[in-house]
Design a protein around this motif. Structure first.
Motif, PDB file in Angstrom:
ATOM      1  N   VAL A  61      -8.200   0.807  -0.443  1.00 26.66           N
ATOM      2  CA  VAL A  61      -6.856   0.493  -0.256  1.00 26.66           C
ATOM      3  C   VAL A  61      -5.830   0.527  -1.486  1.00 26.66           C
ATOM      4  N   PRO A  62      -6.294   0.192  -2.793  1.00 24.23           N
ATOM      5  CA  PRO A  62      -5.165   0.118  -3.637  1.00 24.23           C
ATOM      6  C   PRO A  62      -5.002   1.658  -3.997  1.00 24.23           C
ATOM      7  N   VAL A  63      -6.009   2.451  -3.696  1.00 22.71           N
ATOM      8  CA  VAL A  63      -5.650   3.938  -4.075  1.00 22.71           C
ATOM      9  C   VAL A  63      -4.526   4.464  -3.179  1.00 22.71           C
ATOM     10  N   GLY A  64      -4.766   4.138  -1.775  1.00 23.50           N
ATOM     11  CA  GLY A  64      -3.636   4.322  -0.967  1.00 23.50           C
ATOM     12  C   GLY A  64      -2.336   4.018  -1.192  1.00 23.50           C
ATOM     13  N   GLY A 123     -15.333   4.866   4.657  1.00 22.51           N
ATOM     14  CA  GLY A 123     -14.727   3.690   4.574  1.00 22.51           C
ATOM     15  C   GLY A 123     -13.615   3.914   3.424  1.00 22.51           C
ATOM     16  N   PHE A 124     -13.954   4.716   2.485  1.00 23.43           N
ATOM     17  CA  PHE A 124     -12.895   4.750   1.396  1.00 23.43           C
ATOM     18  C   PHE A 124     -11.844   5.666   1.732  1.00 23.43           C
ATOM     19  N   LEU A 125     -11.747   6.417   2.701  1.00 26.63           N
ATOM     20  CA  LEU A 125     -10.962   7.420   3.115  1.00 26.63           C
ATOM     21  C   LEU A 125     -10.100   6.404   4.112  1.00 26.63           C
ATOM     22  N   ASN A 126     -10.648   5.585   4.833  1.00 26.50           N
ATOM     23  CA  ASN A 126      -9.898   4.648   5.925  1.00 26.50           C
ATOM     24  C   ASN A 126      -8.971   3.792   5.082  1.00 26.50           C
ATOM     25  N   VAL A 165      -7.673   4.244   1.913  1.00 28.70           N
ATOM     26  CA  VAL A 165      -6.561   4.941   1.616  1.00 28.70           C
ATOM     27  C   VAL A 165      -5.686   5.098   2.687  1.00 28.70           C
ATOM     28  N   LEU A 166      -6.114   5.668   3.922  1.00 28.47           N
ATOM     29  CA  LEU A 166      -5.142   5.522   5.003  1.00 28.47           C
ATOM     30  C   LEU A 166      -4.378   4.223   5.323  1.00 28.47           C
ATOM     31  N   GLY A 167      -5.219   3.258   5.387  1.00 29.28           N
ATOM     32  CA  GLY A 167      -4.860   1.780   5.644  1.00 29.28           C
ATOM     33  C   GLY A 167      -3.671   1.581   4.635  1.00 29.28           C
ATOM     34  N   GLY A 168      -3.767   1.708   3.323  1.00 27.62           N
ATOM     35  CA  GLY A 168      -2.848   1.446   2.315  1.00 27.62           C
ATOM     36  C   GLY A 168      -1.455   2.436   2.492  1.00 27.62           C
ATOM     37  N   ILE A 169      -1.744   3.570   3.029  1.00 31.14           N
ATOM     38  CA  ILE A 169      -0.726   4.442   3.364  1.00 31.14           C
ATOM     39  C   ILE A 169       0.386   4.006   4.503  1.00 31.14           C
ATOM     40  N   THR A 170      -0.549   3.912   5.777  1.00 27.78           N
ATOM     41  CA  THR A 170      -0.022   3.816   6.908  1.00 27.78           C
ATOM     42  C   THR A 170      -0.195   2.427   7.641  1.00 27.78           C
TER      43      THR A 170
END
Length: 242
Positions: A85-88, A135-138, A140-145
């Motif tokens: 999430v913080p990465v996104g 989970g990590f990619l999810n 990231v995507l959650g943080g972006i979108t």
């Protein structure tokens, strides 16, 4: 908020519809309500309400499915999402989110159409490392979108898990992402009195829609659940593209 008395029925209808879909499928609350709320409220107010209501919808659904929770299966996804999430959110500060959303949208449309027209997909194997990666990619995507459980939802389907097991995985992950987002928005001081008022007004519609959605979920079979999920993934992708 100036025109709220006139737009209040529309707000409540969108809240009920979003909760109903989320109760039935386990995700897509933000997708449903944002398509209407963004015509009534500011993007920030919409995001704040999506996160606040999303926490309740997903949290309540997770509680109802608590007997199906498998923490051994769940923890890699939650850990990966918490890091992602913080990465996104950081990516948003130096990239063009429009391009990212369009790319993700194209992927969702392609995947959902492929899976719809090819029903028999052999279950994939994966361990904790693969689950944590998804989970990590999810996250990231959650943080972006703001789409809190899309990739985990797809992965659970590819693994061939039953619908109760799928929801017992991707809904707790969504709760984690919503919670982290709520803490971030609260730390920024972006929660307004108007948002709090709307939150309280919308709670009855939210609870009613969630209750009905969960009732319907208990009556659908695995094949119907799979079709509902694929349809919502298709709509999610189309919304991100356009």
């Amino acid at each position: 908020m100036d025109g709220l008395p006139i737009e209040l029925p529309l707000f409540l209808l969108a809240t009920f519809a979003g909760a109903l879909v989320a109760g039935l499928s386990g995700f897509a609350f933000g997708l449903i309500v944002s398509s209407i709320w963004l015509y009534i409220f500011t993007p920030l107010q919409t995001a704040t309400l999506v996160i606040a209501f999303g926490l309740i919808v997903q949290g309540y659904s997770v509680w109802k499915l608590r007997q199906a929770l498998d923490w051994h299966k769940l923890w890699p996804f939650v850990l990966g999402a918490a890091i992602g999430v913080p990465v996104g959110v950081t990516i948003l500060t130096w990239s063009n989110p429009v391009h990212i959303r369009m790319g993700v949208g194209a992927f969702l449309v392609a995947y959902s159409l492929y899976a719809w027209f090819r029903p028999a997909i052999a279950p994939m194997k994966g361990g904790s490392a693969a689950d944590a990666g998804v989970g990590f990619l999810n996250g990231v995507l959650g943080g972006i979108t703001g789409l809190a459980g899309i990739l985990v939802t797809i992965w659970c389907g590819l693994r061939g898990w039953p619908k109760d097991v799928q929801r017992a995985v991707f809904q707790p992950v969504a709760v984690t992402i919503f919670l982290m987002s709520a803490l971030w928005i609260g730390a920024k001081g972006a929660i307004t009195p108007d948002s709090v008022k709307l939150f309280l007004i919308g709670l009855p519609a939210l609870f009613a829609g969630t209750w009905l959605g969960l009732k319907l979920f208990g009556r659908i079979n695995e094949a119907t659940f799979r079709k509902v999920v694929l349809l919502l993934l298709l709509v999610s992708g189309a919304v991100l593209i356009f």
